[in-house]
Write a protein that holds these residues in place. Sequence first.
Motif, PDB file in Angstrom:
ATOM      1  N   SER A  74       0.815  -1.212   0.000  1.00 22.95           N
ATOM      2  CA  SER A  74       0.000   0.000   0.000  1.00 22.95           C
ATOM      3  C   SER A  74       0.844   1.255   0.000  1.00 22.95           C
ATOM      4  CB  SER A  74      -0.951  -0.030   1.196  1.00 22.95           C
ATOM      5  OG  SER A  74      -1.934   0.960   1.067  1.00 22.95           O
ATOM      6  N   ALA A  75       0.827   2.022   1.094  1.00 23.62           N
ATOM      7  CA  ALA A  75       1.496   3.315   1.108  1.00 23.62           C
ATOM      8  C   ALA A  75       2.984   3.211   1.386  1.00 23.62           C
ATOM      9  CB  ALA A  75       0.862   4.229   2.173  1.00 23.62           C
ATOM     10  N   PHE A  76       3.494   2.015   1.675  1.00 23.81           N
ATOM     11  CA  PHE A  76       4.908   1.899   2.017  1.00 23.81           C
ATOM     12  C   PHE A  76       5.836   2.327   0.886  1.00 23.81           C
ATOM     13  CE2 PHE A  76       3.285  -0.881   5.395  1.00 23.81           C
ATOM     14  CZ  PHE A  76       3.934  -0.314   6.460  1.00 23.81           C
ATOM     15  N   PRO A  77       5.612   1.891  -0.358  1.00 22.88           N
ATOM     16  CA  PRO A  77       6.503   2.350  -1.425  1.00 22.88           C
ATOM     17  C   PRO A  77       6.503   3.864  -1.553  1.00 22.88           C
ATOM     18  CG  PRO A  77       5.189   0.488  -2.164  1.00 22.88           C
ATOM     19  CD  PRO A  77       4.605   0.924  -0.856  1.00 22.88           C
ATOM     20  N   GLN A  97      -6.947   4.652  -3.143  1.00 20.56           N
ATOM     21  CA  GLN A  97      -6.295   3.365  -3.389  1.00 20.56           C
ATOM     22  C   GLN A  97      -6.453   2.403  -2.220  1.00 20.56           C
ATOM     23  OE1 GLN A  97      -2.248   4.419  -4.266  1.00 20.56           O
ATOM     24  NE2 GLN A  97      -2.666   4.945  -6.411  1.00 20.56           N
ATOM     25  N   SER A  98      -6.426   2.913  -1.002  1.00 20.38           N
ATOM     26  CA  SER A  98      -6.466   2.064   0.188  1.00 20.38           C
ATOM     27  C   SER A  98      -7.856   1.880   0.759  1.00 20.38           C
ATOM     28  CB  SER A  98      -5.555   2.645   1.269  1.00 20.38           C
ATOM     29  OG  SER A  98      -6.026   3.936   1.655  1.00 20.38           O
ATOM     30  N   GLY A  99      -8.802   2.718   0.334  1.00 17.77           N
ATOM     31  CA  GLY A  99     -10.143   2.628   0.879  1.00 17.77           C
ATOM     32  C   GLY A  99     -10.275   3.257   2.248  1.00 17.77           C
ATOM     33  N   CYS A 100      -9.315   4.097   2.620  1.00 14.68           N
ATOM     34  CA  CYS A 100      -9.326   4.780   3.909  1.00 14.68           C
ATOM     35  C   CYS A 100      -9.753   6.232   3.714  1.00 14.68           C
ATOM     36  CB  CYS A 100      -7.946   4.739   4.565  1.00 14.68           C
ATOM     37  SG  CYS A 100      -7.322   3.087   4.869  1.00 14.68           S
ATOM     38  N   TRP A 108      -1.828   7.846   9.444  1.00 15.87           N
ATOM     39  CA  TRP A 108      -0.842   6.794   9.159  1.00 15.87           C
ATOM     40  C   TRP A 108       0.535   7.376   8.884  1.00 15.87           C
ATOM     41  CZ3 TRP A 108       2.484   5.269   5.361  1.00 15.87           C
ATOM     42  CH2 TRP A 108       2.951   3.949   5.432  1.00 15.87           C
ATOM     43  N   PHE A 109       0.598   8.398   8.037  1.00 14.67           N
ATOM     44  CA  PHE A 109       1.889   9.007   7.713  1.00 14.67           C
ATOM     45  C   PHE A 109       2.510   9.657   8.945  1.00 14.67           C
ATOM     46  CE2 PHE A 109       0.867   8.449   3.251  1.00 14.67           C
ATOM     47  CZ  PHE A 109       2.114   8.348   2.670  1.00 14.67           C
ATOM     48  N   ARG A 110       1.685  10.241   9.776  1.00 15.23           N
ATOM     49  CA  ARG A 110       2.229  10.861  10.980  1.00 15.23           C
ATOM     50  C   ARG A 110       2.856   9.814  11.885  1.00 15.23           C
ATOM     51  NH1 ARG A 110      -1.950  13.166  12.409  1.00 15.23           N
ATOM     52  NH2 ARG A 110      -2.723  11.747  14.018  1.00 15.23           N
ATOM     53  N   ARG A 111       2.194   8.671  12.058  1.00 20.89           N
ATOM     54  CA  ARG A 111       2.737   7.603  12.885  1.00 20.89           C
ATOM     55  C   ARG A 111       4.008   7.020  12.284  1.00 20.89           C
ATOM     56  NH1 ARG A 111      -3.071   4.719  14.130  1.00 20.89           N
ATOM     57  NH2 ARG A 111      -3.602   5.930  15.991  1.00 20.89           N
ATOM     58  N   ARG A 112       4.010   6.861  10.964  1.00 25.76           N
ATOM     59  CA  ARG A 112       5.198   6.334  10.308  1.00 25.76           C
ATOM     60  C   ARG A 112       6.380   7.278  10.442  1.00 25.76           C
ATOM     61  NH1 ARG A 112       6.448   1.730   9.929  1.00 25.76           N
ATOM     62  NH2 ARG A 112       7.828   2.245   8.212  1.00 25.76           N
ATOM     63  N   ARG A 113       6.128   8.558  10.350  1.00 24.54           N
ATOM     64  CA  ARG A 113       7.230   9.521  10.524  1.00 24.54           C
ATOM     65  C   ARG A 113       7.762   9.473  11.940  1.00 24.54           C
ATOM     66  NH1 ARG A 113       3.915  12.847   7.199  1.00 24.54           N
ATOM     67  NH2 ARG A 113       3.017  13.822   9.052  1.00 24.54           N
ATOM     68  N   GLY A 345      -8.746   0.555  13.040  1.00 26.70           N
ATOM     69  CA  GLY A 345      -9.039  -0.198  11.830  1.00 26.70           C
ATOM     70  C   GLY A 345      -8.556   0.471  10.573  1.00 26.70           C
ATOM     71  N   GLY A 346      -8.610   1.792  10.512  1.00 22.30           N
ATOM     72  CA  GLY A 346      -8.150   2.488   9.317  1.00 22.30           C
ATOM     73  C   GLY A 346      -6.677   2.298   9.100  1.00 22.30           C
ATOM     74  N   HIS A 347      -5.923   2.254  10.177  1.00 27.08           N
ATOM     75  CA  HIS A 347      -4.483   2.020  10.076  1.00 27.08           C
ATOM     76  C   HIS A 347      -4.215   0.647   9.484  1.00 27.08           C
ATOM     77  CE1 HIS A 347      -0.350   2.295  12.258  1.00 27.08           C
ATOM     78  NE2 HIS A 347      -0.282   2.587  10.972  1.00 27.08           N
ATOM     79  N   GLU A 348      -4.993  -0.371   9.938  1.00 25.79           N
ATOM     80  CA  GLU A 348      -4.809  -1.715   9.408  1.00 25.79           C
ATOM     81  C   GLU A 348      -5.147  -1.766   7.929  1.00 25.79           C
ATOM     82  OE1 GLU A 348      -7.206  -4.198  11.760  1.00 25.79           O
ATOM     83  OE2 GLU A 348      -6.003  -3.988  13.587  1.00 25.79           O
ATOM     84  N   LYS A 349      -6.193  -1.061   7.525  1.00 31.07           N
ATOM     85  CA  LYS A 349      -6.578  -1.082   6.117  1.00 31.07           C
ATOM     86  C   LYS A 349      -5.483  -0.497   5.251  1.00 31.07           C
ATOM     87  CE  LYS A 349     -10.499   1.077   6.310  1.00 31.07           C
ATOM     88  NZ  LYS A 349     -11.718   1.716   5.778  1.00 31.07           N
ATOM     89  N   LEU A 350      -4.886   0.574   5.702  1.00 31.83           N
ATOM     90  CA  LEU A 350      -3.859   1.231   4.892  1.00 31.83           C
ATOM     91  C   LEU A 350      -2.642   0.345   4.744  1.00 31.83           C
ATOM     92  CD1 LEU A 350      -3.218   3.786   3.373  1.00 31.83           C
ATOM     93  CD2 LEU A 350      -2.215   4.714   5.453  1.00 31.83           C
ATOM     94  N   GLN A 351      -2.304  -0.402   5.793  1.00 31.70           N
ATOM     95  CA  GLN A 351      -1.155  -1.295   5.699  1.00 31.70           C
ATOM     96  C   GLN A 351      -1.459  -2.492   4.811  1.00 31.70           C
ATOM     97  OE1 GLN A 351       0.262  -2.579   9.471  1.00 31.70           O
ATOM     98  NE2 GLN A 351       0.221  -0.550  10.340  1.00 31.70           N
ATOM     99  N   ASN A 352      -2.577  -3.136   5.067  1.00 34.90           N
ATOM    100  CA  ASN A 352      -2.827  -4.439   4.474  1.00 34.90           C
ATOM    101  C   ASN A 352      -3.616  -4.394   3.186  1.00 34.90           C
ATOM    102  OD1 ASN A 352      -1.564  -5.433   6.728  1.00 34.90           O
ATOM    103  ND2 ASN A 352      -3.465  -5.745   7.862  1.00 34.90           N
ATOM    104  N   GLY A 353      -4.290  -3.285   2.913  1.00 32.89           N
ATOM    105  CA  GLY A 353      -5.075  -3.191   1.700  1.00 32.89           C
ATOM    106  C   GLY A 353      -6.350  -4.005   1.779  1.00 32.89           C
ATOM    107  N   HIS A 354      -6.856  -4.320   2.996  1.00 33.53           N
ATOM    108  CA  HIS A 354      -8.071  -5.094   3.178  1.00 33.53           C
ATOM    109  C   HIS A 354      -9.114  -4.215   3.851  1.00 33.53           C
ATOM    110  CE1 HIS A 354      -6.279  -8.820   1.939  1.00 33.53           C
ATOM    111  NE2 HIS A 354      -5.274  -8.624   2.785  1.00 33.53           N
TER     112      HIS A 354
END
Length: 375
Positions: A74-77, A97-100, A108-113, A345-354
């Motif tokens: 998903s958003a990792f690349p 793309q992720s359905g979020c 998600w981006f804030r947590r990843r940063r 749940g939104g965080h999981e969707k963005l990671q997993n694409g489900h």
Amino acid sequence: MLSRLREQIWADWIWFPEGYGWADLTDHDGKVYPKTQDLWVTIPIALCFLVIRQIFERTVATPLASILGVTDKSAFPYFCSTSKNPTQSSIEVLSKQSGCSVRQVQRWFRRRRNQERPCKLKKFREASWRFTFYLVAFFAGLAALIDKPWLYDMKQVWEDFPKMPLLPSEYWYYMIELGFYLSLIFSIASDVKRKDFKEQIIHHVATISLISFSWLVNYIRAGTLIMLVHDSSDSFMEAAKMFNYAGWRNTCNIMFTTFAAVFIFTRLVILPFWIIHTTFVYPLTLYRPFLGFYFFNGLMFVLQALHIFWAILILRMVVKFLPGNHIGEDERSDKDETESEDEDGGHEKLQNGHAQNGHAQNGHTPLNNNHSKKD
């Protein structure tokens, strides 16, 4: 005053055996000797390596990662290769793309940063670059030394010292190796930071100092042997990392076991009992000790201490390959991208694409990618 201080620092008796000095390294009769100003060439070489690395990672390592199945979902690349601070329009695209929701993407981006963990693709590209260099450097060094007598009789490194003329193959071998290690220093802020980060810094500084000093006082024959020994095992380690990131466990185990065997033989047997013996013990039968002798061998002992430290880590990893065990992450690496179980749940969707309650693939989340591929 400064000129006098410089004369005292670079006095012949400090850096050379009794009866020899800097005058012996003056070019004459068509014979060329190493010079201090030659080392400036390594800076543009290091900068060239940085440029070549960027091209290599984009045009070779990234497609290779795709072929081997190294992916970041998903958003990792986007996070790894494009931007850690996406624009509003990019966030909206990722949201679709992720359905979020847009807010979930932003969170998600804030947590990843905040976590600032290196993604698997970044680590694969870095390992691919180092694997390529170490492999080429080893065979290039072997080609340069294959017809040299000191490769087979190490006492020859002191034959006619310090009046040994510089060969073109030795010049380029030194400049390229030193340029590469300088490029590692230049890129250290952006490279993956591992658990032995401090030890890596010490290793790079000691290596650069050792190569530079051996060049200045014409310990070049010993230097070429040291560089060849170091390059002999590193390519196997980087290859093991590449297959580990790709999930090719069997191939990874084979490569790492090969690396462990080569590392222990070259760094804990050949280096201390052959090369260091030749640079520290044998010269005492030829010359009286001098400061340069102690300085050079002091750096050698620093490297040897680091080799012992890394050998312990390597053996700990080899134990994981024994029957009933499985390979873990690189002992020197940060853990792969994982998230805590209490994420929304939104965080999981963005990671997993489900969907929010979507299932995991093959019993694992796609993010962790810990399942084994059949080699």
